[in-house]
Enzyme design. Structure first.
Site, PDB file in Angstrom:
ATOM      1  N   LYS A  53      30.026 -37.860  35.292  1.00 44.14           N
ATOM      2  CA  LYS A  53      30.933 -39.016  35.327  1.00 44.14           C
ATOM      3  C   LYS A  53      30.973 -39.595  36.739  1.00 44.14           C
ATOM      4  O   LYS A  53      30.894 -40.810  36.937  1.00 44.14           O
ATOM      5  CB  LYS A  53      32.336 -38.604  34.858  1.00 44.14           C
ATOM      6  CG  LYS A  53      32.396 -38.336  33.348  1.00 44.14           C
ATOM      7  CD  LYS A  53      33.665 -37.603  32.924  1.00 44.14           C
ATOM      8  CE  LYS A  53      33.584 -37.228  31.435  1.00 44.14           C
ATOM      9  NZ  LYS A  53      34.667 -36.355  30.986  1.00 44.14           N
ATOM     10  N   GLN A  97      40.019 -33.608  32.915  1.00 40.37           N
ATOM     11  CA  GLN A  97      39.050 -33.004  31.999  1.00 40.37           C
ATOM     12  C   GLN A  97      39.740 -31.928  31.152  1.00 40.37           C
ATOM     13  O   GLN A  97      40.456 -31.074  31.676  1.00 40.37           O
ATOM     14  CB  GLN A  97      37.888 -32.393  32.806  1.00 40.37           C
ATOM     15  CG  GLN A  97      36.746 -31.874  31.969  1.00 40.37           C
ATOM     16  CD  GLN A  97      35.966 -32.952  31.219  1.00 40.37           C
ATOM     17  OE1 GLN A  97      35.875 -34.094  31.653  1.00 40.37           O
ATOM     18  NE2 GLN A  97      35.406 -32.597  30.073  1.00 40.37           N
ATOM     19  N   ASP A 120      41.011 -42.245  29.364  1.00 37.80           N
ATOM     20  CA  ASP A 120      40.661 -41.483  28.159  1.00 37.80           C
ATOM     21  C   ASP A 120      41.333 -42.063  26.912  1.00 37.80           C
ATOM     22  O   ASP A 120      40.918 -41.777  25.793  1.00 37.80           O
ATOM     23  CB  ASP A 120      41.158 -40.038  28.295  1.00 37.80           C
ATOM     24  CG  ASP A 120      40.067 -39.071  28.728  1.00 37.80           C
ATOM     25  OD1 ASP A 120      38.902 -39.299  28.366  1.00 37.80           O
ATOM     26  OD2 ASP A 120      40.404 -38.078  29.401  1.00 37.80           O
TER      27      ASP A 120
HETATM   28  N1  GUN Z   1      36.709 -32.736  27.071  1.00 43.26           N
HETATM   29  C1  GUN Z   1      35.835 -32.999  26.057  1.00 43.26           C
HETATM   30  N2  GUN Z   1      35.801 -34.322  25.813  1.00 43.26           N
HETATM   31  C2  GUN Z   1      36.657 -34.902  26.669  1.00 43.26           C
HETATM   32  C3  GUN Z   1      37.033 -36.257  26.892  1.00 43.26           C
HETATM   33  O1  GUN Z   1      36.589 -37.194  26.236  1.00 43.26           O
HETATM   34  N3  GUN Z   1      37.947 -36.440  27.872  1.00 43.26           N
HETATM   35  C4  GUN Z   1      38.467 -35.422  28.600  1.00 43.26           C
HETATM   36  N4  GUN Z   1      39.369 -35.712  29.523  1.00 43.26           N
HETATM   37  N5  GUN Z   1      38.137 -34.165  28.416  1.00 43.26           N
HETATM   38  C5  GUN Z   1      37.227 -33.918  27.455  1.00 43.26           C
END
Ligand code: GUN
Length: 296
Positions: A53, A97, A120
């Site tokens: 990311k 995350q 998100d």
């Molecule tokens: N863990 C797995 N997928 C995601 C996501 O789309 N966002 C976040 N913050 N954590 C994740």
């Protein structure tokens, strides 16, 4: 043989456009769009996602902030980090995350993120806005939003009347995917572990969204001939055929089988994964523009 939906190429086109837009944003505002990603603990898969990311953000001219905290971080310390990011006007997007370590209350943390910075789309305010169809104000979850783009790549912009079977009912993918395809005027069925005769149900789908987290569970003879299959699963399994101790990534769909029946299918890796990151960048730019009073 199905058409392979090239998520990597579609994501690259989108991030290319976003790089141009980020340049215009930086010229207008004097500083770039900024995404902050918070990782608690040392889960290797999460560390890879977070690094990717950050890399993508920087590649397209965003500023990337990464806060990596030890697994035993106190909840109060994580709260303080998020409050600092909420209060920093140079940070436009915040992503924590998931999953978080067990001693931290995940929903409490998500609810603390300022909704306008919640790239998100997990904050209850954004969930509510999505469910109410208020797309001009909502932040939309990245993986479901990417799944719609991938389906449209094959089927065109008008998905109205298509029957979408979403397999999986998670807050992160299944439920928001159902809402998004509903907003595209599709007919939605959400299936899950208690669904009766899942193969027969999936066989009625024009579009299958596979988001169960079980490797290769959905078989080729579950797919209606010509259907579009979007495989959200990312599962690491043993691959003894590659050598001792080797592993590989597979989706929730048995790709080799389903590719014979489907009209189009996303591969794993190279399908939904790159699209999710691209949509995260799109959300960050959208959040930055909204916070700086620029039009979407
Ligand atoms: N863990 C797995 N997928 C995601 C996501 O789309 N966002 C976040 N913050 N954590 C994740």
């Amino acid at each position: 043989m199905a058409r392979i939906i090239d998520g990597k190429a579609i994501a690259a086109r989108l991030t290319g456009d976003l790089a141009n837009e980020a340049g215009r944003f930086t010229d207008a505002i004097g500083s770039p769009p900024c995404l902050a990603v918070v990782l608690v603990g040392d889960d290797p898969a999460s560390a890879v996602y977070v690094r990717n990311k950050g890399k993508t953000a920087e590649k397209i001219g965003f500023r990337s902030v990464q806060k990596v905290l030890p697994a035993d971080t106190a909840e109060t310390d994580l709260i303080a980090e998020i409050e600092a990011l909420n209060g920093d006007p140079s940070v436009h997007g915040i992503l924590v995350q998931l999953p978080l370590p067990d001693h931290i209350d995940e929903s409490k943390i998500i609810e603390l993120i300022a909704p306008e910075k919640d790239v998100d789309g997990f904050h209850p305010v954004n969930v509510g806005r999505l469910n109410a169809g208020e797309f001009d104000k909502a932040m939309i979850p990245c993986t479901p939003a990417g799944s719609v783009v991938l389906a449209k790549d094959t089927l065109g912009d008008d998905l109205s009347g298509k029957h979408v079977v979403v397999v999986g009912r998670s807050n992160i993918v299944g439920k928001p995917a159902a809402q998004l395809f509903l907003a595209e005027h599709c007919t939605i069925t959400i299936a899950h572990s208690r669904t009766k005769d899942l193969p027969a149900l999936v066989r009625t789908a024009d579009i299958v969204i596979a988001a169960v987290g079980r490797p290769e569970m959905i078989k080729g003879d579950w797919i209606k001939p010509g259907a579009t299959v979007v495989d959200v699963g990312i599962n690491r399994i043993d691959a003894p055929e590659k050598g001792e101790g080797k592993t590989k990534l597979v989706g929730d769909v048995d790709f080799a089988e389903a590719a014979d029946t489907a009209g189009a299918i996303t591969p794993v890796p190279g399908g939904v994964g790159p699209m999710t990151i691209a949509m995260l960048m799109a959300n960050t730019l959208k959040a930055a523009k909204r916070q700086c009073g620029l039009a979407d």
